[in-house]
Design a protein around this motif. Structure first.
Motif, PDB file in Angstrom:
ATOM      1  N   ALA A 137       0.821  -1.211   0.000  1.00  0.00           N
ATOM      2  CA  ALA A 137       0.000   0.000   0.000  1.00  0.00           C
ATOM      3  C   ALA A 137       0.853   1.259   0.000  1.00  0.00           C
ATOM      4  O   ALA A 137       0.600   2.205  -0.747  1.00  0.00           O
ATOM      5  CB  ALA A 137      -0.930  -0.014   1.199  1.00  0.00           C
ATOM      6  N   LYS A 138       1.878   1.286   0.830  1.00  0.00           N
ATOM      7  CA  LYS A 138       2.762   2.458   0.892  1.00  0.00           C
ATOM      8  C   LYS A 138       3.407   2.741  -0.458  1.00  0.00           C
ATOM      9  O   LYS A 138       3.416   3.877  -0.931  1.00  0.00           O
ATOM     10  CB  LYS A 138       3.856   2.215   1.938  1.00  0.00           C
ATOM     11  N   ALA A 139       3.936   1.705  -1.077  1.00  0.00           N
ATOM     12  CA  ALA A 139       4.625   1.881  -2.354  1.00  0.00           C
ATOM     13  C   ALA A 139       3.642   2.297  -3.451  1.00  0.00           C
ATOM     14  O   ALA A 139       3.979   3.132  -4.311  1.00  0.00           O
ATOM     15  CB  ALA A 139       5.333   0.587  -2.736  1.00  0.00           C
ATOM     16  N   MET A 140       2.437   1.732  -3.432  1.00  0.00           N
ATOM     17  CA  MET A 140       1.459   2.099  -4.462  1.00  0.00           C
ATOM     18  C   MET A 140       1.103   3.567  -4.373  1.00  0.00           C
ATOM     19  O   MET A 140       0.906   4.233  -5.391  1.00  0.00           O
ATOM     20  CB  MET A 140       0.199   1.245  -4.314  1.00  0.00           C
ATOM     21  N   CYS A 141       1.019   4.091  -3.151  1.00  0.00           N
ATOM     22  CA  CYS A 141       0.653   5.501  -2.976  1.00  0.00           C
ATOM     23  C   CYS A 141       1.772   6.434  -3.433  1.00  0.00           C
ATOM     24  O   CYS A 141       1.525   7.599  -3.741  1.00  0.00           O
ATOM     25  CB  CYS A 141       0.315   5.775  -1.509  1.00  0.00           C
ATOM     26  N   GLY A 142       2.993   5.933  -3.465  1.00  0.00           N
ATOM     27  CA  GLY A 142       4.109   6.801  -3.816  1.00  0.00           C
ATOM     28  C   GLY A 142       4.674   6.569  -5.192  1.00  0.00           C
ATOM     29  O   GLY A 142       5.511   7.343  -5.666  1.00  0.00           O
ATOM     30  N   GLY A 143       4.219   5.510  -5.900  1.00  0.00           N
ATOM     31  CA  GLY A 143       4.869   5.215  -7.161  1.00  0.00           C
ATOM     32  C   GLY A 143       3.975   4.900  -8.338  1.00  0.00           C
ATOM     33  O   GLY A 143       4.470   4.719  -9.454  1.00  0.00           O
ATOM     34  N   GLU A 144       2.673   4.843  -8.136  1.00  0.00           N
ATOM     35  CA  GLU A 144       1.774   4.454  -9.227  1.00  0.00           C
ATOM     36  C   GLU A 144       1.013   5.663  -9.774  1.00  0.00           C
ATOM     37  O   GLU A 144       0.726   6.615  -9.037  1.00  0.00           O
ATOM     38  CB  GLU A 144       0.762   3.412  -8.732  1.00  0.00           C
ATOM     39  N   TYR A 145       0.680   5.606 -11.056  1.00  0.00           N
ATOM     40  CA  TYR A 145      -0.186   6.630 -11.642  1.00  0.00           C
ATOM     41  C   TYR A 145      -1.645   6.345 -11.296  1.00  0.00           C
ATOM     42  O   TYR A 145      -2.447   7.253 -11.129  1.00  0.00           O
ATOM     43  CB  TYR A 145      -0.009   6.670 -13.161  1.00  0.00           C
ATOM     44  N   ASP A 146      -1.982   5.061 -11.239  1.00  0.00           N
ATOM     45  CA  ASP A 146      -3.352   4.664 -10.918  1.00  0.00           C
ATOM     46  C   ASP A 146      -3.565   4.660  -9.411  1.00  0.00           C
ATOM     47  O   ASP A 146      -2.607   4.624  -8.626  1.00  0.00           O
ATOM     48  CB  ASP A 146      -3.632   3.256 -11.461  1.00  0.00           C
ATOM     49  N   SER A 147      -4.814   4.647  -9.004  1.00  0.00           N
ATOM     50  CA  SER A 147      -5.131   4.506  -7.584  1.00  0.00           C
ATOM     51  C   SER A 147      -4.743   3.100  -7.138  1.00  0.00           C
ATOM     52  O   SER A 147      -4.624   2.178  -7.964  1.00  0.00           O
ATOM     53  CB  SER A 147      -6.626   4.721  -7.362  1.00  0.00           C
ATOM     54  N   PRO A 148      -4.544   2.889  -5.837  1.00  0.00           N
ATOM     55  CA  PRO A 148      -4.245   1.534  -5.370  1.00  0.00           C
ATOM     56  C   PRO A 148      -5.299   0.518  -5.808  1.00  0.00           C
ATOM     57  O   PRO A 148      -4.961  -0.602  -6.224  1.00  0.00           O
ATOM     58  CB  PRO A 148      -4.220   1.704  -3.846  1.00  0.00           C
TER      59      PRO A 148
END
Length: 275
Positions: free
Chosen positions: A190-201
């Motif tokens: 979850a942490k990484a998705m919030c800081g590295g993805e263009y899409d929502s988690p």
């Protein structure tokens, strides 16, 4: 949904006490970081390995697998890197990785979370594709052992703050598809998705439902789920929607106020949002 917690949450407590706390609070599993054992897995005796497995069994939790796979150990000078230009270091890493796979299986674990950002960093003086190709070569050299042991390696995209190599789920998908091995899948955090993805988690989960095998629950504040601004309700909804069958495992990086409080509060929150 099954819930687990990473053993380093309990800091310097013995693994048995971490299992006791996890079992008592209602977790289904524990994830083991090998560096917390204070020695290379190759140095663990047969009796020490049996004790690790018994510690989990005795307290009603299972060891679901390993993470922080290549984290360095204090006082041990063993250079590990999966894709550097030095062939001797890569080969040494292949050999140790196979030992980790066997260790994981011996404990009853089924997954290995491959984060290890420092041990996969791309040397920007080289062509990116050369690093990418060596990474594929590394996994193709190790994954037959994983398959034979019933272990799945789950590659974790991480933010630019942690590594310069494989920062988004789509990058990890490219790697997984290029390696073309059934024992290499995707891990999301979850942490990484919030800081590295263009899409929502939630959308990242949906787009990668076919390769998602493991998930870490935490907040972008590096504490447990429910402590910051990450809303786990849409994450839980997306995981239910895709029929996720794996574990949701608590992994934090700030160990305050203490392991038991983190474990209790995290599980309470997760059971509420995944209910």
């Amino acid at each position: 949904m099954k819930f687990a917690i990473c053993n380093e949450t309990f800091q310097n407590q013995p693994f048995r006490l971490a299992c006791e706390c996890a079992g008592r609070l209602g977790y289904d599993g524990v994830e083991l970081a090998p560096f917390t054992l204070g020695k290379l897995v190759t140095e663990l005796s047969a009796s020490e390995r049996r004790e690790l497995r018994a510690a989990a069994t005795d307290h009603g939790v299972e060891i679901i697998g390993l993470h922080w796979l290549l984290a360095p150990l204090k006082g041990i000078d063993k250079k590990l890197h999966i894709n550097c230009a030095d062939a001797a270091i890569r080969q040494q890493t292949v050999e140790y990785y196979k030992e980790l796979i066997h260790f994981c299986a011996e404990l009853g674990g089924k997954i290995m979370v491959h984060g290890s950002p420092a041990q996969r960093n791309w040397d920007a003086s080289e062509k990116y594709q050369e690093t990418f190709a060596r990474t594929i070569e590394f996994f193709q050299s190790t994954l037959d052992a994983a398959q034979e042991s019933g272990v799945t390696v789950c590659f974790e995209p991480l933010t630019h703050a942690e590594t310069n190599f494989i920062n988004r789920a789509r990058d990890a998908r490219d790697l997984i598809e290029a390696a073309g091995h059934p024992s290499l899948k995707l891990h999301l955090d979850a942490k990484a998705m919030c800081g590295g993805e263009y899409d929502s988690p939630a959308d990242t989960i949906r787009k990668n439902k076919d390769i998602l095998r493991h998930f870490h629950a935490n907040d972008r504040n590096k504490k447990g789920p429910g402590t910051g601004d990450v809303d786990f309700k849409p994450i839980a909804a997306a995981m239910k929607e895709i029929g996720y069958q794996g574990y949701v495992s608590v992994e934090v990086f700030i160990y305050e106020p203490d392991g038991e409080t983190i474990a209790r509060d995290s599980l309470k929150y997760l059971k509420e949002v995944f209910a």
